[in-house]
Structure formats: C-alpha cells, structure tokens
Design a protein around this motif. Structure first.
Motif, PDB file in Angstrom:
ATOM      1  N   SER A 172      38.046  27.142  45.494  1.00 54.01           N
ATOM      2  CA  SER A 172      37.106  26.882  44.409  1.00 54.01           C
ATOM      3  C   SER A 172      35.834  26.307  44.997  1.00 54.01           C
ATOM      4  O   SER A 172      35.821  25.836  46.149  1.00 54.01           O
ATOM      5  CB  SER A 172      37.692  25.901  43.391  1.00 54.01           C
ATOM      6  OG  SER A 172      37.778  24.595  43.930  1.00 54.01           O
ATOM      7  N   ASP A 173      34.766  26.309  44.204  1.00 51.33           N
ATOM      8  CA  ASP A 173      33.504  25.750  44.681  1.00 51.33           C
ATOM      9  C   ASP A 173      33.621  24.256  44.950  1.00 51.33           C
ATOM     10  O   ASP A 173      33.041  23.740  45.918  1.00 51.33           O
ATOM     11  CB  ASP A 173      32.391  26.021  43.669  1.00 51.33           C
ATOM     12  CG  ASP A 173      32.006  27.496  43.605  1.00 51.33           C
ATOM     13  OD1 ASP A 173      32.326  28.238  44.556  1.00 51.33           O
ATOM     14  OD2 ASP A 173      31.405  27.906  42.596  1.00 51.33           O
ATOM     15  N   ASP A 174      34.364  23.544  44.101  1.00 53.71           N
ATOM     16  CA  ASP A 174      34.549  22.112  44.322  1.00 53.71           C
ATOM     17  C   ASP A 174      35.271  21.852  45.642  1.00 53.71           C
ATOM     18  O   ASP A 174      34.924  20.931  46.397  1.00 53.71           O
ATOM     19  CB  ASP A 174      35.333  21.486  43.168  1.00 53.71           C
ATOM     20  CG  ASP A 174      34.519  21.371  41.895  1.00 53.71           C
ATOM     21  OD1 ASP A 174      33.283  21.513  41.964  1.00 53.71           O
ATOM     22  OD2 ASP A 174      35.126  21.151  40.822  1.00 53.71           O
ATOM     23  N   ASN A 189      34.945  30.581  50.243  1.00 54.43           N
ATOM     24  CA  ASN A 189      35.722  30.597  48.999  1.00 54.43           C
ATOM     25  C   ASN A 189      36.478  31.916  48.963  1.00 54.43           C
ATOM     26  O   ASN A 189      35.901  32.971  48.704  1.00 54.43           O
ATOM     27  CB  ASN A 189      34.792  30.459  47.786  1.00 54.43           C
ATOM     28  CG  ASN A 189      35.564  30.359  46.478  1.00 54.43           C
ATOM     29  OD1 ASN A 189      36.702  30.823  46.374  1.00 54.43           O
ATOM     30  ND2 ASN A 189      34.945  29.768  45.461  1.00 54.43           N
ATOM     31  N   THR A 191      38.432  33.152  46.922  1.00 55.73           N
ATOM     32  CA  THR A 191      38.560  33.836  45.620  1.00 55.73           C
ATOM     33  C   THR A 191      37.361  34.727  45.330  1.00 55.73           C
ATOM     34  O   THR A 191      37.433  35.605  44.465  1.00 55.73           O
ATOM     35  CB  THR A 191      38.721  32.817  44.472  1.00 55.73           C
ATOM     36  OG1 THR A 191      37.513  32.053  44.347  1.00 55.73           O
ATOM     37  CG2 THR A 191      39.898  31.887  44.732  1.00 55.73           C
TER      38      THR A 191
END
Length: 323
Positions: A172-174, A189, A191
């Motif tokens: 995820s970006d976080d 990332n 995904t």
C-alpha cells in the motif's frame, strides 16, 4: 497460576483459548519467568493453523521478555530478578512459564522489555540472513519483500547501515512510505507495479545480488527474475503459501541462480551463535542504526484479534502482546 493462550486443535484464530494453567518449579537447566511483553510473529500463525505441525494441545507463541522468578538446578548464568528475552521456544503466550535457561538472552540496560520482545526473533532473523546466509557487503543491492513488516523494517535499516542499496516491496502507499522512512532507497508497491520489471529498471537491467523473501508462493517466481546471474534467493517465510520448485532447470535458465530456505534453528541453535547475534542486534539498536517501531499492542487475551490483523496484512512494524 498462569493464564495462557492454548491451542487444542489447529485452525483459524478462533481455536485459541485463554485458560488458566499451573506452573511448577523449574527443573534442571530451567528458569521460571514472569512475562512482561510477548512478541507476535508469523510463525505463531503457521503453528496455530497446522502449516508447521505441533502436537496439540500447546501454548502458542515463540518470543517473549520477562523477569526470572526462580532458578532450576545447575543454572548459574542468571539470578532471580534478571530481565531476559528469548525466541524460538514455543509456549510464550502466557503470563508465566518455565523455559530452558540456555536460550535466555540478557536484556541490556537501555533496552525496554517491549522493545526486546518486539525485535529478538525478527532481529535475529535479519542477523543471520544479512550476516550469514548472504554476508552482505557494502555496494551490493538487495530486494526485501514486505519491507514494512516487522522483520522488514529491522532488516532494511540494518542493510542500509552496512552500505547496501536497498529495494523494498510493500502492499500500500502507506506501507511504501513507512519502508522508505526505514532504510529503503526505493520501494515498490506490488499492487500497482510489476516489481520484477521495476527492479530491472532500478538496476539498469543487471538485477539484484540477493532477494530476501518472507512472502513465499505469491512472490517466488518473479523474485527469480529480479536476480543477477548467480544471485541468491533466500526464501525464509510462507506468508502467502509454501513454495515448491518442480523444475530445478528454472535456476539454470535464469542465470545459474542459488535458492536457500534458511531457518533460525540451523543458524542459532548453539548458544554462542545466539548470543553473538543478539549482541550485534542490540548494539545496532543502541547506536541508532535500527530504530524499532512497535506499531500496535494487544492484551494477551486478545491474541486471536492480533492473529487476524497479522494475517490480514493490517499490521506494520512489530506487534506486542501484553500479559
């Protein structure tokens, strides 16, 4: 009486029961412990689910910090009241327990119990992977999967301190931002990007020297595509499923690659190796080379909830259970 998380039969998180258990006196070579903090690790879920077979019933957990409350016959390296931490001894999800004295590691001054319980298993995993499985040299380039996880955050900082160029993956970006803040030069990332193609781009087509992969089945094949000729894939976990290689010729076709499946038992089974790894780990924390992130804490009674979060990829950094 101790309160413990007991697994009577394997399955999902709901099979864990919070029960009272009697704790006797320590036998020869044992110590009695009162736990102060308990580490959460993926191996705990593997044992609970049956992926790693353990005879039932058993008390879950493999890592904890605590205070020695009694000494068994022949134990001379410790005294009552000593703060210690251990990993690799099943039965850690308990308020009190008996354990082998020769697996105890003294907690140095300046390291609190939660930090010790959060990092010993993960940090020693990073230690043997970076120092022994592939002795990492300055100037080399690595790929570390799940770089925002508990082991990943420790290992990527340590690898960076050793002078490596560190590429990480996260979901995820976080998590990519967290990994970037903890030692990664580049974070992919997975995904939204093809991590193998991105690694080739970042290395000008060469590939990395070594891939450290605790994810397993979902990343294994493309991890091979990230390696330079005669590079190493260290597959040390099965978070997405167990890896199999039906055709060893794939290693030849992709550049005479090496693959290993290391375990802590093989690297840390002797006490001198255990203490040396712990010494280097705690020194790296004390120097600031490794900054520890305890992202979440759960009550011991809520261990099932913690397992759901870990398996659901809802955690970052290290998670600690509080007795």
């Amino acid at each position: 009486m101790s309160r413990a998380i007991v697994v009577h039969h394997v399955g999902g998180p709901d099979v864990m029961a919070f029960e009272e258990q009697a704790v006797g006196a320590p036998g020869p070579g044992e110590v009695a412990l009162r736990h102060t903090a308990i580490g959460l690790n993926f191996i705990d879920t593997y044992q609970r689910s049956g992926l790693y077979p353990v005879q039932t019933p058993f008390v879950a957990g493999n890592e904890a910090a605590g205070v020695i409350t009694a000494l068994g016959e022949g134990v001379s390296d410790f005294k009552i009241g000593d703060r210690v931490v251990y990993q690799g001894q099943i039965g850690a999800y308990a308020t009190e327990r008996l354990a082998a004295a020769d697996r105890m590691v003294p907690i140095p001054d300046g390291i609190d119990d939660q930090t010790a319980a959060a990092i010993l298993l993960k940090g020693l995993t990073a230690y043997y992977l970076l120092f022994q499985t592939w002795p990492l040299a300055a100037g080399e380039t690595i790929l570390w999967h799940a770089a925002a996880g508990g082991t990943g955050l420790i290992a990527t900082q340590w690898a960076k301190a050793l002078g490596a160029t560190v590429i990480g993956t996260a979901g995820s970006d976080d998590k990519t931002a967290l990994a970037k803040a903890h030692g990664c030069d580049h974070v992919i990332n997975y995904t939204t990007e093809d991590f193998a193609a991105r690694v080739r781009e970042l290395t000008d087509g060469r590939g990395v020297d070594v891939v450290y992969d605790g994810v397993g089945k979902a990343t294994f094949d493309k991890s091979l595509d990230c390696l330079r000729p005669r590079g190493l894939l260290a597959s040390f976990g099965n978070a997405s499923g167990v890896v199999s290689i039906p055709d060893l010729m794939v290693l030849a076709r992709k550049g005479s690659l090496y693959v290993t499946r290391p375990t802590g038992a093989a690297y840390l089974g002797q006490r001198p190796a255990l203490l040396e790894g712990a010494r280097l780990l705690f020194a790296a924390v004390a120097s600031g080379a490794i900054k520890v992130q305890v992202s979440q804490t759960y009550k011991l009674a809520d261990a099932a909830e913690a397992h759901r979060a870990l398996e659901g990829r809802q955690t970052t950094g290290s998670v600690v259970l509080i007795p």
